[in-house]
Design a protein around this motif. Structure first.
Motif, PDB file in Angstrom:
ATOM      1  N   ALA A   6     -39.086  19.527  -3.003  1.00  0.00           N
ATOM      2  CA  ALA A   6     -37.767  19.938  -3.495  1.00  0.00           C
ATOM      3  C   ALA A   6     -37.135  20.970  -2.567  1.00  0.00           C
ATOM      4  O   ALA A   6     -35.931  20.923  -2.302  1.00  0.00           O
ATOM      5  CB  ALA A   6     -37.885  20.498  -4.906  1.00  0.00           C
ATOM      6  N   TYR A   7     -37.950  21.895  -2.054  1.00  0.00           N
ATOM      7  CA  TYR A   7     -37.413  22.915  -1.143  1.00  0.00           C
ATOM      8  C   TYR A   7     -36.939  22.273   0.156  1.00  0.00           C
ATOM      9  O   TYR A   7     -35.914  22.654   0.708  1.00  0.00           O
ATOM     10  CB  TYR A   7     -38.478  23.977  -0.873  1.00  0.00           C
ATOM     11  CG  TYR A   7     -37.959  25.156  -0.090  1.00  0.00           C
ATOM     12  CD1 TYR A   7     -37.268  26.182  -0.724  1.00  0.00           C
ATOM     13  CD2 TYR A   7     -38.143  25.253   1.285  1.00  0.00           C
ATOM     14  CE1 TYR A   7     -36.777  27.260  -0.023  1.00  0.00           C
ATOM     15  CE2 TYR A   7     -37.659  26.323   1.993  1.00  0.00           C
ATOM     16  CZ  TYR A   7     -36.977  27.329   1.346  1.00  0.00           C
ATOM     17  OH  TYR A   7     -36.487  28.395   2.051  1.00  0.00           O
ATOM     18  N   ALA A   8     -37.700  21.277   0.653  1.00  0.00           N
ATOM     19  CA  ALA A   8     -37.297  20.586   1.880  1.00  0.00           C
ATOM     20  C   ALA A   8     -36.001  19.808   1.662  1.00  0.00           C
ATOM     21  O   ALA A   8     -35.172  19.706   2.571  1.00  0.00           O
ATOM     22  CB  ALA A   8     -38.404  19.653   2.335  1.00  0.00           C
ATOM     23  N   LYS A   9     -35.829  19.271   0.472  1.00  0.00           N
ATOM     24  CA  LYS A   9     -34.643  18.466   0.188  1.00  0.00           C
ATOM     25  C   LYS A   9     -33.414  19.315  -0.111  1.00  0.00           C
ATOM     26  O   LYS A   9     -32.321  19.048   0.397  1.00  0.00           O
ATOM     27  CB  LYS A   9     -34.925  17.549  -0.998  1.00  0.00           C
ATOM     28  CG  LYS A   9     -33.808  16.604  -1.330  1.00  0.00           C
ATOM     29  CD  LYS A   9     -34.204  15.643  -2.433  1.00  0.00           C
ATOM     30  CE  LYS A   9     -33.087  14.670  -2.726  1.00  0.00           C
ATOM     31  NZ  LYS A   9     -33.456  13.741  -3.812  1.00  0.00           N
ATOM     32  N   PHE A  10     -33.574  20.372  -0.937  1.00  0.00           N
ATOM     33  CA  PHE A  10     -32.425  21.141  -1.409  1.00  0.00           C
ATOM     34  C   PHE A  10     -32.265  22.496  -0.737  1.00  0.00           C
ATOM     35  O   PHE A  10     -31.245  23.144  -0.912  1.00  0.00           O
ATOM     36  CB  PHE A  10     -32.518  21.364  -2.927  1.00  0.00           C
ATOM     37  CG  PHE A  10     -32.567  20.101  -3.717  1.00  0.00           C
ATOM     38  CD1 PHE A  10     -31.480  19.244  -3.748  1.00  0.00           C
ATOM     39  CD2 PHE A  10     -33.694  19.755  -4.428  1.00  0.00           C
ATOM     40  CE1 PHE A  10     -31.520  18.070  -4.477  1.00  0.00           C
ATOM     41  CE2 PHE A  10     -33.747  18.592  -5.162  1.00  0.00           C
ATOM     42  CZ  PHE A  10     -32.666  17.744  -5.186  1.00  0.00           C
ATOM     43  N   GLY A  11     -33.280  22.953  -0.026  1.00  0.00           N
ATOM     44  CA  GLY A  11     -33.215  24.286   0.556  1.00  0.00           C
ATOM     45  C   GLY A  11     -33.388  25.332  -0.533  1.00  0.00           C
ATOM     46  O   GLY A  11     -33.955  25.051  -1.579  1.00  0.00           O
ATOM     47  N   ALA A  16     -30.673  23.419  -8.116  1.00  0.00           N
ATOM     48  CA  ALA A  16     -31.097  22.060  -7.782  1.00  0.00           C
ATOM     49  C   ALA A  16     -32.612  21.915  -7.891  1.00  0.00           C
ATOM     50  O   ALA A  16     -33.113  20.910  -8.393  1.00  0.00           O
ATOM     51  CB  ALA A  16     -30.624  21.700  -6.377  1.00  0.00           C
ATOM     52  N   ILE A  17     -33.353  22.916  -7.433  1.00  0.00           N
ATOM     53  CA  ILE A  17     -34.816  22.863  -7.509  1.00  0.00           C
ATOM     54  C   ILE A  17     -35.265  22.919  -8.960  1.00  0.00           C
ATOM     55  O   ILE A  17     -36.187  22.208  -9.365  1.00  0.00           O
ATOM     56  CB  ILE A  17     -35.442  23.986  -6.667  1.00  0.00           C
ATOM     57  CG1 ILE A  17     -35.211  23.706  -5.179  1.00  0.00           C
ATOM     58  CG2 ILE A  17     -36.924  24.131  -6.954  1.00  0.00           C
ATOM     59  CD1 ILE A  17     -35.689  24.781  -4.254  1.00  0.00           C
ATOM     60  N   ALA A  18     -34.613  23.750  -9.762  1.00  0.00           N
ATOM     61  CA  ALA A  18     -34.965  23.835 -11.181  1.00  0.00           C
ATOM     62  C   ALA A  18     -34.739  22.502 -11.886  1.00  0.00           C
ATOM     63  O   ALA A  18     -35.563  22.081 -12.701  1.00  0.00           O
ATOM     64  CB  ALA A  18     -34.163  24.941 -11.853  1.00  0.00           C
ATOM     65  N   LEU A  31     -40.418  31.002  -7.209  1.00  0.00           N
ATOM     66  CA  LEU A  31     -41.123  30.156  -6.244  1.00  0.00           C
ATOM     67  C   LEU A  31     -40.477  30.222  -4.862  1.00  0.00           C
ATOM     68  O   LEU A  31     -41.160  30.276  -3.844  1.00  0.00           O
ATOM     69  CB  LEU A  31     -41.155  28.709  -6.745  1.00  0.00           C
ATOM     70  CG  LEU A  31     -42.002  28.445  -7.986  1.00  0.00           C
ATOM     71  CD1 LEU A  31     -41.780  27.023  -8.476  1.00  0.00           C
ATOM     72  CD2 LEU A  31     -43.468  28.696  -7.690  1.00  0.00           C
ATOM     73  N   ILE A  32     -39.146  30.227  -4.841  1.00  0.00           N
ATOM     74  CA  ILE A  32     -38.431  30.314  -3.560  1.00  0.00           C
ATOM     75  C   ILE A  32     -38.714  31.642  -2.887  1.00  0.00           C
ATOM     76  O   ILE A  32     -38.976  31.693  -1.672  1.00  0.00           O
ATOM     77  CB  ILE A  32     -36.917  30.116  -3.784  1.00  0.00           C
ATOM     78  CG1 ILE A  32     -36.641  28.676  -4.192  1.00  0.00           C
ATOM     79  CG2 ILE A  32     -36.126  30.491  -2.536  1.00  0.00           C
ATOM     80  CD1 ILE A  32     -35.236  28.441  -4.679  1.00  0.00           C
TER      81      ILE A  32
END
Length: 75
Positions: A6-11, A16-18, A31-32
């Motif tokens: 998710a981090y790779a996809k949304f930064g 968005a990650i949530a 987490l970020i």
């Protein structure tokens, strides 16, 4: 989907990650922050290794102004 996917996809987009991980936004933010801290510390260690130095050890406490080593507190 894992957090790293998710981090790779949304930064660092917490909303968005949530939504992707189905967690609360403040948990995604935590987490970020943990990932960004790890990345920052890793880059600092790599910079030290490239310069041929080891990671510095723990720092000793700094004595405050007016500290007298001969004065002892017995109470």
């Amino acid at each position: 989907m894992t957090f790293l996917d998710a981090y790779a996809k949304f930064g660092p987009d917490t909303m968005a990650i949530a939504e992707a991980l189905e967690i609360k936004e403040h948990e995604a933010d935590t987490l970020i922050n943990m990932k960004m801290n790890r990345d920052y510390l890793r880059s600092g260690n790599e910079r030290l290794r490239a310069a041929g130095r080891q990671q510095p050890g723990p720092r000793k406490p700094i004595r405050f102004a007016g500290y007298d080593e001969t004065e002892r507190s017995w109470w």
